[in-house]
Design a protein around this motif. Structure first.
Motif, PDB file in Angstrom:
ATOM      1  N   TRP A  24      -2.851   6.125  -9.780  1.00 50.56           N
ATOM      2  CA  TRP A  24      -3.639   6.444  -8.594  1.00 50.56           C
ATOM      3  C   TRP A  24      -2.791   6.996  -7.446  1.00 50.56           C
ATOM      4  O   TRP A  24      -3.319   7.643  -6.549  1.00 50.56           O
ATOM      5  CB  TRP A  24      -4.394   5.198  -8.118  1.00 50.56           C
ATOM      6  N   GLY A  25      -1.498   6.758  -7.480  1.00 48.85           N
ATOM      7  CA  GLY A  25      -0.624   7.264  -6.419  1.00 48.85           C
ATOM      8  C   GLY A  25      -0.029   8.620  -6.715  1.00 48.85           C
ATOM      9  O   GLY A  25       0.812   9.120  -5.961  1.00 48.85           O
ATOM     10  N   GLY A  26      -0.427   9.233  -7.820  1.00 49.89           N
ATOM     11  CA  GLY A  26       0.071  10.569  -8.159  1.00 49.89           C
ATOM     12  C   GLY A  26       1.353  10.571  -8.952  1.00 49.89           C
ATOM     13  O   GLY A  26       2.053  11.595  -9.013  1.00 49.89           O
ATOM     14  N   GLY A  27       1.690   9.449  -9.596  1.00 52.39           N
ATOM     15  CA  GLY A  27       2.932   9.329 -10.347  1.00 52.39           C
ATOM     16  C   GLY A  27       2.878   9.973 -11.720  1.00 52.39           C
ATOM     17  O   GLY A  27       1.973  10.759 -12.044  1.00 52.39           O
ATOM     18  N   TRP A  28       3.840   9.588 -12.564  1.00 52.71           N
ATOM     19  CA  TRP A  28       4.079  10.291 -13.828  1.00 52.71           C
ATOM     20  C   TRP A  28       2.908  10.206 -14.812  1.00 52.71           C
ATOM     21  O   TRP A  28       2.633  11.169 -15.526  1.00 52.71           O
ATOM     22  CB  TRP A  28       5.361   9.772 -14.478  1.00 52.71           C
ATOM     23  N   LEU A  29       2.192   9.095 -14.837  1.00 52.39           N
ATOM     24  CA  LEU A  29       1.062   8.990 -15.762  1.00 52.39           C
ATOM     25  C   LEU A  29      -0.096   9.896 -15.354  1.00 52.39           C
ATOM     26  O   LEU A  29      -0.753  10.501 -16.201  1.00 52.39           O
ATOM     27  CB  LEU A  29       0.580   7.542 -15.854  1.00 52.39           C
ATOM     28  N   SER A  30      -0.341   9.985 -14.058  1.00 59.28           N
ATOM     29  CA  SER A  30      -1.428  10.864 -13.602  1.00 59.28           C
ATOM     30  C   SER A  30      -1.096  12.316 -13.908  1.00 59.28           C
ATOM     31  O   SER A  30      -1.989  13.115 -14.224  1.00 59.28           O
ATOM     32  CB  SER A  30      -1.685  10.678 -12.108  1.00 59.28           C
ATOM     33  N   GLU A  31       0.174  12.675 -13.843  1.00 55.08           N
ATOM     34  CA  GLU A  31       0.581  14.042 -14.152  1.00 55.08           C
ATOM     35  C   GLU A  31       0.361  14.378 -15.623  1.00 55.08           C
ATOM     36  O   GLU A  31       0.140  15.535 -15.981  1.00 55.08           O
ATOM     37  CB  GLU A  31       2.043  14.251 -13.770  1.00 55.08           C
ATOM     38  N   MET A  32       0.413  13.354 -16.478  1.00 55.63           N
ATOM     39  CA  MET A  32       0.152  13.552 -17.905  1.00 55.63           C
ATOM     40  C   MET A  32      -1.335  13.716 -18.203  1.00 55.63           C
ATOM     41  O   MET A  32      -1.708  14.198 -19.280  1.00 55.63           O
ATOM     42  CB  MET A  32       0.686  12.363 -18.710  1.00 55.63           C
ATOM     43  N   PHE A  55       0.829  -1.211   0.000  1.00 56.26           N
ATOM     44  CA  PHE A  55       0.000   0.000   0.000  1.00 56.26           C
ATOM     45  C   PHE A  55       0.860   1.256   0.000  1.00 56.26           C
ATOM     46  O   PHE A  55       0.561   2.226  -0.702  1.00 56.26           O
ATOM     47  CB  PHE A  55      -0.922  -0.019   1.219  1.00 56.26           C
ATOM     48  N   THR A  56       1.931   1.259   0.770  1.00 51.13           N
ATOM     49  CA  THR A  56       2.767   2.463   0.828  1.00 51.13           C
ATOM     50  C   THR A  56       3.615   2.622  -0.433  1.00 51.13           C
ATOM     51  O   THR A  56       3.917   3.742  -0.833  1.00 51.13           O
ATOM     52  CB  THR A  56       3.675   2.450   2.072  1.00 51.13           C
ATOM     53  N   LEU A  57       4.023   1.524  -1.069  1.00 57.04           N
ATOM     54  CA  LEU A  57       4.729   1.642  -2.347  1.00 57.04           C
ATOM     55  C   LEU A  57       3.815   2.262  -3.399  1.00 57.04           C
ATOM     56  O   LEU A  57       4.280   2.922  -4.330  1.00 57.04           O
ATOM     57  CB  LEU A  57       5.195   0.266  -2.837  1.00 57.04           C
ATOM     58  N   MET A  58       2.515   2.055  -3.249  1.00 58.78           N
ATOM     59  CA  MET A  58       1.551   2.586  -4.215  1.00 58.78           C
ATOM     60  C   MET A  58       1.128   4.006  -3.868  1.00 58.78           C
ATOM     61  O   MET A  58       0.978   4.845  -4.762  1.00 58.78           O
ATOM     62  CB  MET A  58       0.328   1.672  -4.271  1.00 58.78           C
ATOM     63  N   TYR A  59       0.954   4.305  -2.576  1.00 60.19           N
ATOM     64  CA  TYR A  59       0.390   5.586  -2.177  1.00 60.19           C
ATOM     65  C   TYR A  59       1.303   6.448  -1.314  1.00 60.19           C
ATOM     66  O   TYR A  59       0.909   7.533  -0.886  1.00 60.19           O
ATOM     67  CB  TYR A  59      -0.936   5.359  -1.440  1.00 60.19           C
ATOM     68  N   GLY A  60       2.529   5.980  -1.079  1.00 67.56           N
ATOM     69  CA  GLY A  60       3.453   6.798  -0.317  1.00 67.56           C
ATOM     70  C   GLY A  60       3.928   8.008  -1.112  1.00 67.56           C
ATOM     71  O   GLY A  60       3.668   8.125  -2.309  1.00 67.56           O
ATOM     72  N   ASP A  61       4.646   8.911  -0.426  1.00 71.54           N
ATOM     73  CA  ASP A  61       5.179  10.092  -1.110  1.00 71.54           C
ATOM     74  C   ASP A  61       6.000   9.657  -2.309  1.00 71.54           C
ATOM     75  O   ASP A  61       6.875   8.795  -2.213  1.00 71.54           O
ATOM     76  CB  ASP A  61       6.033  10.911  -0.148  1.00 71.54           C
ATOM     77  N   SER A  62       5.731  10.279  -3.456  1.00 70.80           N
ATOM     78  CA  SER A  62       6.311   9.818  -4.721  1.00 70.80           C
ATOM     79  C   SER A  62       7.812  10.036  -4.791  1.00 70.80           C
ATOM     80  O   SER A  62       8.324  11.095  -4.406  1.00 70.80           O
ATOM     81  CB  SER A  62       5.631  10.533  -5.890  1.00 70.80           C
ATOM     82  N   ILE A  63       8.510   9.024  -5.283  1.00 68.06           N
ATOM     83  CA  ILE A  63       9.943   9.121  -5.557  1.00 68.06           C
ATOM     84  C   ILE A  63      10.101   9.181  -7.076  1.00 68.06           C
ATOM     85  O   ILE A  63      10.045   8.171  -7.770  1.00 68.06           O
ATOM     86  CB  ILE A  63      10.716   7.910  -4.990  1.00 68.06           C
ATOM     87  N   GLY A  64      10.257  10.377  -7.593  1.00 70.27           N
ATOM     88  CA  GLY A  64      10.446  10.560  -9.025  1.00 70.27           C
ATOM     89  C   GLY A  64       9.249  10.208  -9.872  1.00 70.27           C
ATOM     90  O   GLY A  64       9.400   9.977 -11.087  1.00 70.27           O
ATOM     91  N   GLY A  65       8.066  10.120  -9.274  1.00 66.40           N
ATOM     92  CA  GLY A  65       6.873   9.760 -10.023  1.00 66.40           C
ATOM     93  C   GLY A  65       6.781   8.297 -10.366  1.00 66.40           C
ATOM     94  O   GLY A  65       5.871   7.875 -11.074  1.00 66.40           O
ATOM     95  N   PHE A  66       7.718   7.491  -9.842  1.00 69.24           N
ATOM     96  CA  PHE A  66       7.780   6.076 -10.220  1.00 69.24           C
ATOM     97  C   PHE A  66       7.302   5.144  -9.125  1.00 69.24           C
ATOM     98  O   PHE A  66       6.641   4.147  -9.385  1.00 69.24           O
ATOM     99  CB  PHE A  66       9.219   5.712 -10.606  1.00 69.24           C
TER     100      PHE A  66
END
Length: 396
Positions: A134-142, A53-64
């Protein structure tokens, strides 16, 4: 409460998957299939709580990837009224991604190997790609749009299953000396049909539940809208698949019609919030039409043995439905005069999920094959995994 009720419905999809897989395969492997479905939910629940869960929703590391936090040791988790509901809701989604692989590799995979790749999917493959969106990574930013997981959940599981089915090879007797595919009928279509109806019901937790809240007029309208689009796509997928089977094989085949309903459900999952009812019907028709040809392609052209059609239902339909958002979204879709920008973003997402999931699956299953723990012996496969792997049979 809405999120928890929806999660309970999604959890009920687990026996739905078990019934579909058991019904579409042979009786001698039923206990093995039921055991796999039990364990991927059980193991997935523990590991997704521990770290996934935290790997998916934790604070983003480089959007990855999200910042890992073992056992939620950091202060503050649980202070918000929805923290535990969010965790449980996402846990049942993670279990869905893992169980899709089971169907694609059924009837010849060692049980210990299945436990290993269930762990890898729940801990790494699904949480990392889920973070991109869903975790706010690079695809969601696009601006990528996958409301409830056509690609994030369904295609991810299917592409891992595709890699696994390709590496493990077909079941004994699936292909003749001339290379032509032979049908290996499932032992109980009643179970398969029950499983599909359970999944259809559970999808009303899967898609409307992804609205995440029910309070207020806006949420209530959205939930009703999503329920309608979800149901219409499933119905259109079932009817279309039946008609294609009737025209192509001269009979309205039950198994194809059942998978047509699932194809419609998978396809609408990405855009159930963004399309209108007519768009949902068209997406269901597309999914139901493509499904029989996708099954034939993997079965007869690529010679990839997928006993339940999981790759076609969840992978192809998931990709199709994700792309369809770029066409049918009433606010951003090409068919509504909004250009091809969203369609391009959706295509990037579809490709990214395929490369990530199939690539990770290829590496994982190659290692398991080299370790000689991926496939059961010829004798066990011929006589059935139930007795040899578990010491018991589903039918006595």
């Amino acid at each position: 409460m809405w999120l928890l009720i929806a999660a309970f419905m999604v959890m009920f999809m687990q026996p739905g998957f078990a019934m579909v897989e058991a019904g579409f395969t042979r009786s001698k492997n039923t206990a093995n299939i039921l055991m796999k479905n039990l364990m991927d939910f059980s193991i997935g629940s523990l590991l997704y709580w521990i770290i996934g869960f935290t790997l998916m929703y934790g604070d983003s590391i480089g959007g990855f990837i999200g910042t890992p936090d073992l056992f939620f040791m950091s202060e503050g988790f649980g202070d918000n009224y929805s923290d535990y509901a969010d965790l449980f809701f996402q846990t049942v989604f993670a279990a869905t991604a893992a169980t899709i692989v089971s169907g694609a590799m059924a009837e010849r995979t060692e049980f210990k190997s299945y436990l290993i790749f269930s762990i890898v999917i729940t801990v790494l493959i699904y949480p990392i790609s889920g973070h991109w969106t869903w975790g706010g990574g690079w695809l969601s930013e696009m601006g990528f749009h996958d409301f409830a997981g056509s690609s994030i959940v369904h295609s991810v599981g299917a592409w891992v299953g595709l890699a696994g089915a390709a590496i493990i090879g077909p079941r004994i007797g699936k292909y003749g000396k001339d290379g032509k595919a032979k049908a290996i009928p499932g032992h109980n279509l009643a179970l398969g049909a029950l499983g599909v109806f359970i999944l259809w019901f559970g999808w009303f937790g899967f898609n409307p539940g992804s609205q995440l809240a029910a309070a207020g007029t806006e949420n209530a309208v959205a939930i009703g809208h999503i329920a309608v689009t979800t149901n219409l796509a499933a119905a259109a997928g079932a009817v279309t698949a039946m008609l294609v089977a009737w025209a192509r094989y001269k009979r309205p085949a039950l198994s194809i019609s059942l998978n047509g309903a699932l194809a419609g459900l998978v396809a609408i999952t990405a855009g159930c919030d963004a399309v209108d009812p007519m768009g949902a019907v068209l997406i269901g028709i597309m999914a139901g039409f493509v499904l029989p040809f996708a099954v034939e392609f993997f079965d007869q052209v690529l010679k990839i043995d997928d006993p339940v059609g999981a790759i076609s239902v969840h992978g192809v339909s998931g990709a199709l439905g994700t792309l369809a958002v770029g066409l049918f979204s009433t606010s951003e879709g090409l068919f509504y005069g909004n250009g091809a920008s969203l369609l391009g973003i959706q295509a990037i997402g579809v490709l990214a999920f395929f490369v990530w999931s199939a690539g990770c699956g290829f590496i994982l299953f190659t290692i398991l094959k080299k370790a000689n723990i991926l496939r059961v012996s010829k004798r066990i496969e011929e006589e059935g995994l139930d007795v040899y792997e578990h010491g018991e049979s589903a039918y006595n």
